[in-house]
Design an enzyme around this catalytic site. Structure first.
Site, PDB file in Angstrom:
ATOM      1  N   SER A   7       0.832  -1.201   0.000  1.00 24.79           N
ATOM      2  CA  SER A   7       0.000   0.000   0.000  1.00 24.79           C
ATOM      3  C   SER A   7       0.872   1.258   0.000  1.00 24.79           C
ATOM      4  O   SER A   7       2.082   1.196   0.239  1.00 24.79           O
ATOM      5  CB  SER A   7      -0.889  -0.015   1.241  1.00 24.79           C
ATOM      6  OG  SER A   7      -0.055   0.028   2.386  1.00 24.79           O
ATOM      7  N   CYS A  29      -3.925  -5.439  -7.591  1.00 21.89           N
ATOM      8  CA  CYS A  29      -3.536  -4.030  -7.785  1.00 21.89           C
ATOM      9  C   CYS A  29      -4.007  -3.527  -9.136  1.00 21.89           C
ATOM     10  O   CYS A  29      -4.490  -2.413  -9.255  1.00 21.89           O
ATOM     11  CB  CYS A  29      -2.024  -3.870  -7.631  1.00 21.89           C
ATOM     12  SG  CYS A  29      -1.077  -5.010  -8.648  1.00 21.89           S
ATOM     13  N   GLU A  40       6.011  -0.938  -5.738  1.00 21.87           N
ATOM     14  CA  GLU A  40       4.872  -1.406  -6.545  1.00 21.87           C
ATOM     15  C   GLU A  40       3.639  -1.249  -5.664  1.00 21.87           C
ATOM     16  O   GLU A  40       3.404  -2.077  -4.781  1.00 21.87           O
ATOM     17  CB  GLU A  40       5.072  -2.879  -6.919  1.00 21.87           C
ATOM     18  CG  GLU A  40       6.278  -3.156  -7.789  1.00 21.87           C
ATOM     19  CD  GLU A  40       6.012  -2.886  -9.269  1.00 21.87           C
ATOM     20  OE1 GLU A  40       4.850  -2.633  -9.641  1.00 21.87           O
ATOM     21  OE2 GLU A  40       6.975  -2.920 -10.043  1.00 21.87           O
TER      22      GLU A  40
HETATM   23  P1  NAP Z   1       0.441  -3.374   3.056  1.00 19.22           P
HETATM   24  O1  NAP Z   1      -0.413  -3.329   4.245  1.00 19.22           O
HETATM   25  O2  NAP Z   1       1.142  -2.155   2.652  1.00 19.22           O
HETATM   26  O3  NAP Z   1       1.481  -4.562   3.297  1.00 19.22           O
HETATM   27  C1  NAP Z   1       2.485  -4.889   2.375  1.00 19.22           C
HETATM   28  C2  NAP Z   1       3.691  -5.364   3.123  1.00 19.22           C
HETATM   29  O4  NAP Z   1       4.256  -4.247   3.841  1.00 19.22           O
HETATM   30  C3  NAP Z   1       3.404  -6.408   4.192  1.00 19.22           C
HETATM   31  O5  NAP Z   1       4.477  -7.300   4.268  1.00 19.22           O
HETATM   32  C4  NAP Z   1       3.277  -5.580   5.455  1.00 19.22           C
HETATM   33  O6  NAP Z   1       3.519  -6.317   6.622  1.00 19.22           O
HETATM   34  C5  NAP Z   1       4.351  -4.555   5.225  1.00 19.22           C
HETATM   35  N1  NAP Z   1       4.165  -3.304   5.965  1.00 19.22           N
HETATM   36  C6  NAP Z   1       3.024  -2.633   6.166  1.00 19.22           C
HETATM   37  N2  NAP Z   1       3.265  -1.484   6.840  1.00 19.22           N
HETATM   38  C7  NAP Z   1       4.595  -1.442   7.067  1.00 19.22           C
HETATM   39  C8  NAP Z   1       5.436  -0.511   7.728  1.00 19.22           C
HETATM   40  N3  NAP Z   1       4.978   0.609   8.274  1.00 19.22           N
HETATM   41  N4  NAP Z   1       6.749  -0.789   7.802  1.00 19.22           N
HETATM   42  C9  NAP Z   1       7.228  -1.915   7.253  1.00 19.22           C
HETATM   43  N5  NAP Z   1       6.486  -2.835   6.603  1.00 19.22           N
HETATM   44  C10 NAP Z   1       5.166  -2.597   6.515  1.00 19.22           C
HETATM   45  O7  NAP Z   1      -0.355  -3.827   1.776  1.00 19.22           O
HETATM   46  P2  NAP Z   1      -1.382  -5.010   1.668  1.00 19.22           P
HETATM   47  O8  NAP Z   1      -2.678  -4.532   2.174  1.00 19.22           O
HETATM   48  O9  NAP Z   1      -0.824  -6.246   2.238  1.00 19.22           O
HETATM   49  O10 NAP Z   1      -1.426  -5.232   0.084  1.00 19.22           O
HETATM   50  C11 NAP Z   1      -2.360  -4.648  -0.715  1.00 19.22           C
HETATM   51  C12 NAP Z   1      -1.796  -3.448  -1.449  1.00 19.22           C
HETATM   52  O11 NAP Z   1      -0.714  -3.847  -2.294  1.00 19.22           O
HETATM   53  C13 NAP Z   1      -2.822  -2.856  -2.374  1.00 19.22           C
HETATM   54  O12 NAP Z   1      -2.777  -1.468  -2.324  1.00 19.22           O
HETATM   55  C14 NAP Z   1      -2.385  -3.377  -3.734  1.00 19.22           C
HETATM   56  O13 NAP Z   1      -2.883  -2.611  -4.807  1.00 19.22           O
HETATM   57  C15 NAP Z   1      -0.911  -3.343  -3.601  1.00 19.22           C
HETATM   58  N6  NAP Z   1      -0.268  -4.216  -4.610  1.00 19.22           N
HETATM   59  C16 NAP Z   1       0.486  -3.645  -5.610  1.00 19.22           C
HETATM   60  C17 NAP Z   1       1.051  -4.437  -6.594  1.00 19.22           C
HETATM   61  C18 NAP Z   1       1.887  -3.846  -7.690  1.00 19.22           C
HETATM   62  O14 NAP Z   1       2.630  -4.580  -8.333  1.00 19.22           O
HETATM   63  N7  NAP Z   1       1.812  -2.554  -7.961  1.00 19.22           N
HETATM   64  C19 NAP Z   1       0.880  -5.817  -6.544  1.00 19.22           C
HETATM   65  C20 NAP Z   1       0.120  -6.352  -5.515  1.00 19.22           C
HETATM   66  C21 NAP Z   1      -0.447  -5.548  -4.553  1.00 19.22           C
HETATM   67  P3  NAP Z   1       2.310  -6.721   7.614  1.00 19.22           P
HETATM   68  O15 NAP Z   1       1.456  -7.658   6.871  1.00 19.22           O
HETATM   69  O16 NAP Z   1       3.037  -7.368   8.736  1.00 19.22           O
HETATM   70  O17 NAP Z   1       1.621  -5.456   7.998  1.00 19.22           O
END
Ligand code: NAP
Length: 456
Positions: free
Chosen positions: A207, A262, A228
Site C-alpha cells: 500500500s 492491484c 509497486e
Molecule cells: P500493506 O499493508 O502495505 O502490506 C504490504 C507489506 O508491507 C506487508 O508485508 C506488510 O507487513 C508490510 N508493511 C506494512 N506497513 C509497514 C510498515 N509501516 N513498515 C514496514 N512494513 C510494513 O499492503 P497489503 O494490504 O498487504 O497489500 C495490498 C496493497 O498492495 C494494495 O494497495 C495493492 O494494490 C498493492 N499491490 C500492488 C502491486 C503492484 O505490483 N503494484 C501488486 C500487488 C499488490 P504486515 O502484513 O506485517 O503489515
C-alpha cells in the site's frame, strides 16, 4: 505483529509463527552477506540450473503449493494453481535470459575501449503483500537470484505459510542457504534491516502507507528502493468497442482474486450510449457468482483475505454511499461465516466523493458515464494512482493513441490486465516507481559498472 495463518473461509487458525530475535536477524544478515561475497563475479550456470529446478518442482507440486495459498488468504484453488504456474514461467524466463541480460554493453567513445557490465550489488530486502503470495516473491527472486543478490523477505503477517513454502522449494531445488531468507520480523526490525550496511536496497509491493514508510527509511539510509503500490485502474469502453468482447472480460477484470488485485479494473468509464447496457451486463454477471469454499472448484467468488479486509471495504462502500454514490447492485450482507463480500456496483460517484480517488480492494466496481473520449481520458487521468488501464475499441491504432494519453504504467487493449515474465510491470504517481519483470525489472538492483581502458 503476529504471523498467523487463518483460513478466511472459516476463520480457523491453522498455524502461528514466532518472531525472530535481533540476534537471529544479525546472523541471517551476516550469512546473506557472506553468500553475496561468495557469488560475486562467479559463474551463473549453477544458479540457472537451480532456478529451472525451482520451476520444475513448482509445476510438479502445483496443487499442494496452491492449497497453502488458498487456505491462507482465500483465493480460488484454480487461481492459486495459475499463480504457481506463472511463478514457474517467471523462473524459467529469468534462468534462460540472464546470460543475455548480463552481457557487457559496449559504449561508443573516443576515450578508449569502454563498456559497462551489470554486477550484483549485495543483499536485497523485499517486503511483500498477501494478495499474490508466491508471485510477488518470484518477481524479485528470479532475476536477483541470477544476478547474485541474496535476498531477505518480509512477507505479510497473514501469509507466513506461503513464505515458508516458497523458501522450502528454493532450498529443495538446491539453492545455497541464504539465497532467500524468510524473516518473521516486526516493523522496527524492517527499519533496522533497511538501515543495515550490508543491505543494498529494498523492493516493496504493498500500500501507499507501507511504501511511504519503507521508502523514507531507504532514502534516509541512501538505499535504492522500488515501489509497486496500489491502483484505481480505469477500464475505458470507447464508442466503437465490441460489447460482446467487453462482456467476456469486464466482470472477471474486476472480481478475479476476489477483487484484490492491484491492476484489477476498478473504474469502468463508459460512453453514454453504452452505459445502461453495460450496467445491466455487469449486474447480470455479478449476480451469477457462486460464493463458497475456495477449495471447491465450483466456487467462482472467494472470500476476502481477512476480517480487516472485509471491514475496510465495507467502510469504504458505506462512505461512498454516504457521500452520494448509489448502489446499482449488491452491498448486501452474505450469510456465511467467512470473509465474503457480495459483488457490488456503485454509480453516481462525483469527484468530491472521498471514494473517487481511493482504491477499493475487493469486488466493488465503480461505473462512470462520459459523453466524449476527451472526457473519458480526463476522468481516467484524474487519479492519484497510475498503475494500469484497459481500453476497448475496434480501431486499434486509435486505441493506441488513447493509450499514449493515459498516465499509467501499463495499458491493455481489448483484453484484461495481465502479467507475463517478459512484460515490464509497474506504475507512476502514487502507484509507485520502478518496474519488475522483463529486462527493465532485471536491471532494478544491479551495478551498471563502467570500465574504460585508455588508448595505447
Ligand atoms: P500493506 O499493508 O502495505 O502490506 C504490504 C507489506 O508491507 C506487508 O508485508 C506488510 O507487513 C508490510 N508493511 C506494512 N506497513 C509497514 C510498515 N509501516 N513498515 C514496514 N512494513 C510494513 O499492503 P497489503 O494490504 O498487504 O497489500 C495490498 C496493497 O498492495 C494494495 O494497495 C495493492 O494494490 C498493492 N499491490 C500492488 C502491486 C503492484 O505490483 N503494484 C501488486 C500487488 C499488490 P504486515 O502484513 O506485517 O503489515
Amino acid at each position: 505483529m503476529a504471523y498467523q495463518t487463518i483460513n478466511p473461509f472459516n476463520n480457523e487458525v491453522l498455524k502461528s509463527y514466532e518472531n525472530i530475535s535481533d540476534e537471529k536477524l544479525e546472523q541471517m544478515l551476516a550469512d546473506s552477506h557472506a553468500l553475496y561475497k561468495k557469488w560475486r563475479g562467479g559463474p551463473i550456470d549453477e544458479r540457472k540450473e537451480i532456478l529451472h529446478k525451482i520451476a520444475e518442482l513448482m509445476r510438479a507440486e502445483k496443487t499442494q503449493l496452491a492449497t497453502v495459498m488458498t487456505k491462507e488468504m482465500g483465493k480460488l484453488i484454480a487461481e492459486s494453481e495459475a499463480e504457481v504456474e506463472l511463478c514457474a514461467n517467471i523462473a524459467d524466463y529469468f534462468a534462460d535470459q540472464a546470460e543475455e541480460f548480463l552481457k557487457p554493453t559496449p559504449l561508443v567513445t573516443d576515450a578508449g575501449d569502454a563498456y559497462y557490465e551489470k554486477q550484483a550489488l549485495g543483499v536485497l530486502f523485499m517486503v511483500e503483500p498477501w494478495n499474490f503470495p508466491y508471485y510477488q516473491i518470484m518477481r524479485v527472486f528470479a532475476p536477483n537470484f541470477m544476478i547474485g543478490n541474496p535476498m531477505m523477505l518480509k512477507h505479510a503477517s497473514i501469509t507466513p505459510s506461503s513464505a515458508e513454502a516458497f523458501v522450502e522449494i528454493v532450498r529443495r531445488a538446491g539453492a545455497p542457504e541464504s539465497s532467500l531468507t524468510n524473516l518473521f520480523i516486526d516493523y522496527d526490525q524492517v527499519d533496522q534491516t533497511i538501515a543495515d550496511k550490508r543491505v543494498i536496497g529494498v523492493a516493496l509491493t504493498g500500500s501507499e502507507r507501507s511504501g511511504a514508510s519503507v521508502a523514507k527509511n531507504a532514502g534516509e539510509n541512501l538505499k535504492k528502493s522500488s515501489l509497486e503500490l496500489g491502483g484505481n485502474d480505469p477500464f475505458i469502453i470507447l464508442d466503437d468497442a465490441d460489447m460482446n468482447k467487453v462482456k467476456k472480460i469486464a466482470p472477471s477484470a474486476r472480481i478475479s482474486n476476489a477483487g484484490q488485485t492491484c491492476t484489477a479494473s476498478k473504474r469502468f468509464i463508459v460512453m453514454a450510449d453504452k452505459y445502461e447496457a453495460f450496467l445491466e451486463m455487469l449486474k447480470e454477471a455479478f449476480s451469477q457468482v457462486k460464493l463458497g469454499d475456495p477449495m471447491n472448484r465450483d466456487t467462482t467468488l472467494a472470500p476476502l483475505s481477512s476480517p480487516d479486509a472485509k471491514k475496510n471495504l465495507q467502510k469504504q462502500v458505506d462512505e461512498a454511499v454516504a457521500s452520494g454514490a448509489k448502489v446499482y447492485y449488491g452491498n448486501e450482507p452474505v450469510d456465511l461465516p467467512g470473509q465474503f463480500f457480495q459483488p457490488t456496483i456503485l454509480i453516481d460517484i462525483k469527484r468530491d466523493n472521498p471514494m473517487f480517488d481511493q482504491e477499493m480492494f475487493g469486488p466493488v466496481a465503480t461505473v462512470y458515464k462520459v459523453n466524449s473520449e476527451v472526457e473519458a481520458i480526463d476522468l481516467a487521468n484524474d487519479s492519484s494512482y497510475g498503475l494500469g488501464s484497459v481500453i476497448f475499441s475496434e480501431d486499434l491504432e486509435h486505441a493506441k493513441q488513447v493509450a499514449s494519453q493515459l498516465e499509467t504504467g501499463m495499458t491493455f487493449i481489448n483484453q484484461a490486465w495481465t502479467s507475463l515474465p517478459e512484460l515490464p510491470f509497474g506504475g507512476v504517481k502514487n502507484s509507485g516507481y520502478g518496474r519488475e519483470m522483463a529486462e527493465i525489472g532485471f536491471d532494478a538492483f544491479v551495478n551498471e559498472h563502467l570500465v574504460l581502458t585508455a588508448k595505447r
